[in-house]
Design an enzyme around this catalytic site. Sequence first.
Site, short mmCIF file in Angstrom:
data_model
loop_
_atom_site.label_atom_id
_atom_site.label_comp_id
_atom_site.label_asym_id
_atom_site.label_seq_id
_atom_site.Cartn_x
_atom_site.Cartn_y
_atom_site.Cartn_z
N ARG A 1 0.83 -1.21 0.00
CA ARG A 1 0.00 0.00 0.00
C ARG A 1 0.87 1.26 0.00
NH1 ARG A 1 -4.11 0.23 4.70
NH2 ARG A 1 -2.30 -0.71 5.66
N LYS B 1 -4.84 -16.43 8.22
CA LYS B 1 -5.30 -17.41 9.21
C LYS B 1 -6.13 -16.72 10.28
CE LYS B 1 -1.38 -20.39 8.16
NZ LYS B 1 -0.07 -20.89 8.55
N GLY C 1 -0.53 -24.14 6.23
CA GLY C 1 0.31 -25.23 6.72
C GLY C 1 1.38 -24.68 7.65
N LYS D 1 -5.35 -22.44 15.16
CA LYS D 1 -4.04 -22.75 15.75
C LYS D 1 -3.43 -21.52 16.42
CE LYS D 1 -1.34 -20.63 12.61
NZ LYS D 1 -0.01 -20.15 12.41
N ASP E 1 0.45 -27.48 11.21
CA ASP E 1 0.59 -26.05 11.50
C ASP E 1 0.46 -25.78 13.00
OD1 ASP E 1 0.90 -23.39 11.00
OD2 ASP E 1 -1.11 -23.06 10.21
N GLU F 1 -2.86 -12.23 14.68
CA GLU F 1 -4.17 -12.82 14.34
C GLU F 1 -4.87 -13.42 15.56
OE1 GLU F 1 -6.01 -12.57 11.92
OE2 GLU F 1 -4.80 -12.08 10.17
#
Lengths: 340, 544
Positions: A37, A111, A139, A194, A247, A283
């Site tokens: 960006r 994720k 993964g 995860k 993962d 995340e």
Amino acid sequence: MSARDGMDVLVVGAGRMGTALGTLLARLGRRVTLYARREDLARVIDEEHRNPTYLRDVRLPERLRATTDLAAAVTQTPLVVMAVPSQSFRDAARAVGDHLEGDQMVVHTTKGFEVESFNRMSQVLREETCTLKIGVLSGPTIPEELVAGHPTGAVVASAYTEVVEAVQDLFKGGFFRVYGGRDVVGTEVAGAFKNVVSVAAGAVQGLQFGESTRWLLITRGLSEMTRLGAAMGADVLTFAGLAGIGDLAATCVSPHSRSHQLGRRVAAGESVDTVLADLHSIEALPTSDAISRHAARMGLELPIVRAVHGLLHEGWHVQRALAHLMSVPVGDELVAPRTR
Amino acid sequence: MLGAMPISPATPILLTEDDQERLKIEGVLRVMEHVGSDPQRIESALFDTLYEERRRLEKEHDRDKARAQRQFYDQIQAEALRANAQRQRQLLKRIVESFAAEVAGHFDPRFYALATKVVPTGLSVLLNAMSPIELVRAASHGFRTLEERIVVGGEVDAVQRAARHGTVVLVPTHSSNLDSILLGYGIMRMGLPPFLYGAGLNLFEHKFIGIFMHNLGAYTVDRRKQAWVYKEVLKTYAGCTMELGLHNLFFPGGTRSRSGAVETKLKLGLVSTALEAYINNLRRVTERPDVFIVPCTLNYQIVLEGETLIDDHLKEVGKSRYIIEDDEFSKPRRIIDFITKLFALDSRIHMIVSRPMDLFGNTIDDECRSRDRRGRVVDRRKYVMIDGAPAHDGQRDQEYVREIGRAIVERFHRDTVVDATKVLSHVMFEWLREENRDMDVYRLLRTGGAVESLPLSEAHERVDRMLGALRALAADGRARLDDTVAGRDATKVIDEALAHLGCYHRRPAVARRGDRLFHVDRNLLLYYQNRLSGFDLAAGGGRP
């Protein structure tokens, strides 16, 4: 010559994963463009061949080009890889969607879930773009290890064979082995979930517990992940694969994992805000919130998610989170997944 | 692709007799092309077909017909056993030709061409004839009342535009054999030519409906024929007609909804055919290549065959009964009774057409352009391009078809008209479930549970809550309500539902005695309440 002959792949997002994948693909000789960006970031990548924010020590290949011209970049590529955090994913998808056409493919590596809607990223792509050929790449792909050339692997899941094969072809010839899959839901749920378990694994380490505790947590985390996935329509076998246990285990033991760092430092006494100020977007934070909100609505009990949510969003002390986990009644280990 | 067929560009909609003959020839050619030249495949196609056909003939009621057909197959079988691959291919072609002749045989192009003129009056007379009261009224006031009773609504203008621009494939919900007539009437009311439609042989043989099947543009489907070659003939025939620009209609549910619920598991073979036709058109560079999908809901307050259908649904064995020959539809008196009572109650039947979609789930705007979910204009041709040219890709196309299946189901729910019957049935059934939490649904249906009746005052409260939830969904564009459910109070909703539920079926689903509502035919209650399954009523506050 088709209009899509300008490049092999466009990677949207010059964060850790975007930079790592771009680097990997460029090293494989692919014509890859990295969309950033910020003008200054694109310029540094292009001219100095480094990313000053992520993977700073890595020299980027000269053939990795960066751009801020999304319209031109999207128009020229047959395949877009979205490597954007979940909470800004919709805006990015919409921007890409302004230029996409029905013959193009989009694969994401994000994720997480959207907090409010609990949408998976492939659902966001479906809503924000006209393309139907959507996939997810997931993964044990720790960016630092990817760019260091460590042999690793992932799964690309899509309902479209064309997408699976296109991504496999892209990575062919290197140390990154990409397996094919059809279970988009399971692959996305595993990837998001995860991160939450990894925070708890970090906390376990911060509390100086040993391997037995860590693997108890990882295994029960896998069980919770599978329960959520099954409730969302995933194939439970996916959780036994690279996107699932592969993962999960990697993130729960790797010192590079930021969610693991977050859990470890919070358990060691630092505040969540202090740790977050140090680390870039994580995340685990929105994802634990999203899963926690929606698991209740789905009638699911997910104790590890509950504990991590308490730790990150409700100011729980780590001992309280631990006490919560220890107070959950024990039953038969595999009852829940089997009943679905 | 109709590459070999010279098609008159001036007649994209109406089929000439020559077109019809060419269709048959082209259909046979394509099926044989599909079979290919591999001797093993030819042999297996031939003997599979012979086996399936002879098995079918064992159950054929019409002995003369069976004898003639058996003779035909016996002769082929005798020769096939000692024939080489080339001869076996010729024998298979003979069977394919006979299938093609049968499929297209009931479809009379002259009738079809004439239908635009004949159908309006014919169908009006038929429908009015079912209701003597209406017939009397119609004699003095024309057929206006019928127009009021059968509401054709939704995106009619958009469908008309799509039909001018390309080929329309109408995909309706299916609850009753009366649907075919209703659709014929609705299509006529929209000012469109008849749609081609694969109708079961039972409809052609029906005393009432048979003669009208031609006018509805129907061709024959014999569901007892199980050979894949026969199914290929059907698919090819439909595909060829779509490429010619003839509008098609098929029920994606495959058969009438047994449970009463809006169909969610769809059989999309003909959508797949539509996609193939579209790609073929693009490859041939035709003037009108586009094929549009138009979901459509047919909504009755009560359903002619409701009792039989739900009974069939509840019987485990019933799920395999594809053709029901002894239901209410086979009894003309029941049909007349049904229509008479429905019209006497001032009931309305709604046929709602959704906004047309392209074959990739995008909606079609007023200029017949595709628009994605964000409203951006999309070049729909791009979806089928491979290396810059339109091309088939089996796996990709299969996923596209799944995608449009999901879009059709979404439109079905959004455009299902919720009426009083469904609301009260849902409220009563939910109450029954709550009162008998420990009982499984089959036992509940059989025994009725511990409590026989619900106080009217409580029913009012529950209906009120549900109206709130439904109106919230409707305001959000996620449900469509009839006038009563949209604007009247709980008393009116309950009254209207009781009148409908008690007027036609042998036993009412619910009956009022004093100030209480009694469940009577719980199977019917389940049947009508099922129409609302799939609606997010809990989120809207419909459940206490």
